[in-house]
Design an enzyme around this catalytic site. Structure first.
Site, mmCIF file in Angstrom:
data_model
loop_
_atom_site.group_PDB
_atom_site.id
_atom_site.type_symbol
_atom_site.label_atom_id
_atom_site.label_comp_id
_atom_site.label_asym_id
_atom_site.label_seq_id
_atom_site.Cartn_x
_atom_site.Cartn_y
_atom_site.Cartn_z
ATOM 1 N N ARG A 194 23.689 10.512 15.461
ATOM 2 C CA ARG A 194 24.347 9.547 16.325
ATOM 3 C C ARG A 194 23.522 9.404 17.600
ATOM 4 N NH1 ARG A 194 26.337 8.149 12.391
ATOM 5 N NH2 ARG A 194 28.507 8.304 11.728
ATOM 6 N N GLU A 227 23.742 1.250 20.644
ATOM 7 C CA GLU A 227 23.375 0.315 19.577
ATOM 8 C C GLU A 227 24.584 -0.537 19.190
ATOM 9 O OE1 GLU A 227 22.608 3.500 16.694
ATOM 10 O OE2 GLU A 227 24.194 2.651 15.450
ATOM 11 N N HIS A 236 19.780 1.730 12.267
ATOM 12 C CA HIS A 236 20.896 2.489 11.676
ATOM 13 C C HIS A 236 21.047 2.187 10.180
ATOM 14 C CE1 HIS A 236 24.921 4.603 12.762
ATOM 15 N NE2 HIS A 236 24.419 5.048 11.624
#
Lengths: 330, 330
Positions: free
Chosen positions: A244, A273, A293
């Site tokens: 994360r 993000e 991601h």
């Protein structure tokens, strides 16, 4: 969808687009729901749970992380919470290896240079585009791989690195979890490593040639990779974050790259993000490889995650064991 | 350099820049040389050898490939030719794995998108940025890895892929080299694979989930990856070339990517490099990841290659066995 559609007891209300659900749509459609399948982009907080009302019995997230779910609020309301561990382990481990290689081997710089039509300006040179080698060599026979967090994904990543000739595995994990010497001894033997050792984060930073951040998000790990720690790392080391964005202080990492405290970084996640623009300090660093991601983004794994999320929902509503339920007893 | 400088018998003439040597400089400085260390960017042809004259005894190339050296011309003149195999095996195998992962996992597209500031426009979506997974999964338990060429680098690449759960290894190699059933059986057993099999190139194309091109360059392998072969490949397959650009027909590969005959490609080399501009058909294909011939570009390996090239030169001139000499007897 076929799994859900095969249960006539369920009335389905489905967000029709292949992107994160609009919050307003979710709030409008959730009242009276018995269960809800969410993604990590959907904040499951008291506002949403109150909107759902007392009919709600289960929140099933299509993700391994559940820091977007307010577990205390779910527990207070007697809800079950499902998630999708295990099925994405291999996809994330694959991407972690990719990022480690790209950060060390000018993967980002090389791709951009060719894309921008600059290859003709670069003649082959004996030490052109050189970076630190992941594999050991006869003259450089030691590689220490560090893991911040040593769960399923970290261990799957470790397994993939063994044939690269790595020699030591170091890890730091939740200080409250007891050491597991037998497991570590077994791993060292299985993989023919000189050591698998639990260490504190300072030693992890100092010793790792590649440091993988593969721990859960949330307040307990917020900015655990900070300036103090980055300053302790080797100049030739690589940092990979496939967990994360909140675990890494972006400003500190940008400074570390700009000033050469470490060699490079490979990131699947960045704090804040997807609001990461060309002005972001990490995007401006050539030795920082960033992908958007996609650690679990494979056809095989996303199908498995969707299946698992649907199974969790169906079991919680219609009976049977949920394949993966978050323990809310704490 | 320290190795060469430590031999007072040698008078050194050194191209002073960290890039490929200008041809004119080389032609001007080679007359009367006893030996020459070259890179793969230096064409060693009769022109160069005649310029050197009868004093020349050895050509030592700092590369594993020697298709830039006219071996017949060298043999006619009674020269020794040295090269640098083995020491770059691991660096190239590392990069081959990186390219396979990048081509399957949107490594190039993801990096470019973030670099161009487009991440904020992409919301997380259940099947966004998905590609075929290198690792096996419970629901997708078979992975067949193909190698065109099955020498040291291919076998080192194979070793690295074992923990990804691959199940079959297929390879095609020089038709004149005899099958080696015992070696293949041993490899299958060592890596717990269902099979290691020598096959013809048609079967290689049809069956491989990832096809690695790791064979020598030269006329015998020119455009061996052509339209006919690419049409036989799986729609979800990945092509990796970390050998020489001449083995792959660039126009055919661009067509294969544009029309979806295969999923993606990862290239360290392109025919005609470094003259590969934004107009090149492969640069225009989003699913084609290209890096600028950096497969051996690690600090460790390039130092080893330079050392080996110097050792070859010194041994050929001052006596002793050359660590790696090209066999010119044919």
């Amino acid at each position: 969808m076929p799994l859900l559609e095969s249960r006539p007891e369920l009335e389905l209300v489905v967000w029709p687009e292949d992107r994160a659900c609009d919050r307003s749509w979710l709030l409008e459609n959730i009242p009276g729901a018995t269960g809800v399948i969410v993604m990590l982009t959907d904040k499951v907080n008291p506002e949403l749970l109150d909107k759902a009302g007392p009919s709600l019995r289960v929140v099933s997230t299509m993700s391994v992380g559940y820091e977007h779910v307010d577990l205390a609020a779910a527990a207070q309301r007697g809800l079950k919470v499902g998630y999708t561990p295990d099925v994405l382990t291999d996809a994330v481990a694959d991407l972690s290896v990719m990022l480690a290689l790209m950060a060390g081997r000018n993967g980002g710089i090389g791709v951009s240079l060719v894309q921008n039509g600059e290859w003709p300006n670069f003649s082959w040179a004996p030490f052109g585009f050189c970076g630190p080698q992941l594999s050991t060599t006869a003259a450089s026979p030691t590689r220490k791989i560090g893991f911040l967090g040593f769960g399923r994904i970290a261990q799957a990543t470790l397994a993939r690195l063994v044939p690269f000739g790595i020699t030591h595995c170091l890890y730091s994990s939740n200080p409250s979890s007891p050491p597991n010497h037998q497991r570590d001894t077994d791993l060292a033997k299985k993989y023919n490593l000189k050591a698998v050792s639990k260490v504190n984060v300072d030693e992890l930073a100092r010793e790792s040639d590649v440091l993988f951040v593969l721990a859960p998000g949330g307040q307990g790990t917020y900015h655990v990779i900070n300036e103090g720690l980055l300053r302790k790392m080797k100049k030739t080391s690589i940092l990979v974050n496939a967990s994360r964005g909140t675990l890494v202080d972006s400003d500190a990492l940008a400074k570390a790259l700009k000033e050469g405290w470490i060699w490079g970084a490979g990131l699947d996640v960045v704090e804040g993000e997807p609001n990461v623009t060309i002005d972001h300090p990490l995007v401006k660093e050539p030795r920082c490889v960033i992908v958007p991601h996609i650690a679990s983004a494979t056809l095989e794994t996303r199908r498995d995650m969707a299946t698992r999320a649907a199974q969790n929902l169906v079991a919680a509503i219609l009976g049977g064991d949920m394949p993966a339920q978050v323990d809310l007893s704490a």
